[in-house]
Motif scaffolding. Structure first.
Motif, PDB file in Angstrom:
ATOM      1  N   UNK A  80       0.866  -1.186   0.000  1.00 57.75           N
ATOM      2  CA  UNK A  80       0.000   0.000   0.000  1.00 57.75           C
ATOM      3  C   UNK A  80       0.898   1.230   0.000  1.00 57.75           C
ATOM      4  N   UNK A  81       0.961   1.984  -1.121  1.00 54.77           N
ATOM      5  CA  UNK A  81       1.874   3.130  -1.164  1.00 54.77           C
ATOM      6  C   UNK A  81       1.356   4.301  -0.336  1.00 54.77           C
ATOM      7  N   UNK A  82       2.291   5.022   0.297  1.00 58.17           N
ATOM      8  CA  UNK A  82       1.930   6.213   1.069  1.00 58.17           C
ATOM      9  C   UNK A  82       1.602   7.378   0.147  1.00 58.17           C
ATOM     10  N   UNK A  83       0.862   8.363   0.682  1.00 60.72           N
ATOM     11  CA  UNK A  83       0.523   9.552  -0.103  1.00 60.72           C
ATOM     12  C   UNK A  83       1.762  10.400  -0.364  1.00 60.72           C
ATOM     13  N   UNK A  84       1.799  11.073  -1.526  1.00 60.40           N
ATOM     14  CA  UNK A  84       2.938  11.945  -1.830  1.00 60.40           C
ATOM     15  C   UNK A  84       2.823  13.235  -1.027  1.00 60.40           C
ATOM     16  N   UNK A  85       3.969  13.804  -0.697  1.00 65.19           N
ATOM     17  CA  UNK A  85       3.970  15.092   0.015  1.00 65.19           C
ATOM     18  C   UNK A  85       3.564  16.221  -0.924  1.00 65.19           C
TER      19      UNK A  85
END
Length: 332
Positions: free
Chosen positions: A122-127
């Motif tokens: 599950x990829x994290x959200x981009x900054x």
């Protein structure tokens, strides 16, 4: 079942990745500068949920009671073009042969087959971008920045397929557990009734010159397993990963050896036609009850074109011959 209950080959977990940090809207100020330009840094990436292969693990037991996996959020950006800190990644260690699926669609996302291999589940959200990205010749002090991307919350399934050199295929009570207990140090539960084995057992079989191979006693197939009857699919899933299939037919079967072998073959073919290309060996078990005349008669019933051997695990009859046949099949 004490040993068996530790074998977990299926877990369903909720994975939540981290939110990305927001970009900063800071404008540069110091004792020499009253109205500086934008210098807001970017937000940090949210933490990923990562799956990592570990050759020391055999089961998913350590994840069985871990329903929620939550990665850390990224920190917001700050002044002087400083990027926010990346969120903490959550790493799930799994045995080799683990498949990750989407719980809603059943779609396979990836498979882990090497030690140390990592994949993002599950990829994290981009900054978000800081305000200095938005500076133009006409807008020199943008007072806005991007918010961070939200993380994702997804239910996933981790499923284990056993990696073994030899998989034992046969109806319940064909003598699979007994064979494994005799040729290896594994101690499967054994009794004289069907369905004693409810979880796969693995054993390491030692061969000549310090060689060895791994044998998996897969719970017995029943007719209709390929339609999911009984625990069919769960059992057949483990057979997919074995390089050689050892078909086991007891000498006291009510059908002929060929009939029994063909039913087993049919179940495998219905479930996954690719299994038909695996090398195979046939063992006629419990043959200590046969005299020479009966053995000769039963040899006429053996299907053509498959290496076979009459064995008895209890009487230790022909076990070395069986190991020779299996070793040849593994190394073909």
């Amino acid at each position: 079942m004490a040993q068996g209950s530790n074998f977990v080959d299926y877990v369903k977990i909720c994975c939540r990745s981290g939110h990305g940090g927001a970009g900063s809207t800071h404008l540069h100020r110091d004792k020499h500068t009253a109205k500086g330009g934008p210098d807001g840094g970017d937000g940090g990436r949210g933490g990923h949920v990562i799956v990592k292969g570990n050759a020391q693990l055999w089961t998913l037991l350590h994840l069985k009671y871990r329903k929620h996996v939550i990665a850390g959020n990224g920190d917001p950006g700050s002044s002087a073009l400083c990027t926010g800190k990346t969120g903490r990644d959550e790493i799930l260690e799994v045995p080799l042969g683990t498949i990750a699926k989407d719980a809603e669609t059943g779609e396979v996302i990836f498979e882990i087959s090497h030690d140390g291999e990592t994949k993002i589940l599950t990829p994290g959200g981009r900054g978000g971008l800081g305000n200095w990205h938005f500076k133009t010749s006409t807008q020199q002090t943008p007072r806005f920045a991007q918010p961070g991307e939200p993380g994702q919350e997804v239910w996933n399934i981790l499923e284990l397929k056993l990696l073994a050199d030899v998989g034992l295929v046969g109806f319940p009570n064909a003598g699979k557990s007994t064979l494994l207990s005799v040729v290896s140090a594994a101690k499967p539960e054994i009794a004289d009734y069907a369905f004693t084995t409810l979880v796969p057992n693995l054993g390491i079989v030692s061969y000549r010159d310090n060689k060895s191979f791994v044998m998996a006693d897969i719970p017995g197939i029943i007719e209709g397993a390929s339609q999911g009857k009984g625990l069919g699919f769960r059992f057949l899933r483990h057979i997919e990963r074995n390089s050689v299939l050892l078909f086991m037919v007891p000498a006291d079967t009510t059908r002929t050896i060929t009939q029994e072998y063909e039913i087993l073959q049919h179940e495998l073919q219905e479930y996954n036609p690719e299994l038909m290309h695996k090398p195979r060996v046939l063992a006629i078990t419990k043959s200590d009850m046969l005299d020479d005349e009966l053995t000769e008669e039963m040899k006429q019933q053996v299907p053509k074109g498959i290496p076979y051997v009459f064995i008895s695990s209890v009487a230790q009859k022909n076990l070395d011959k069986l190991k020779d046949l299996l070793w040849q099949a593994i190394n073909q």
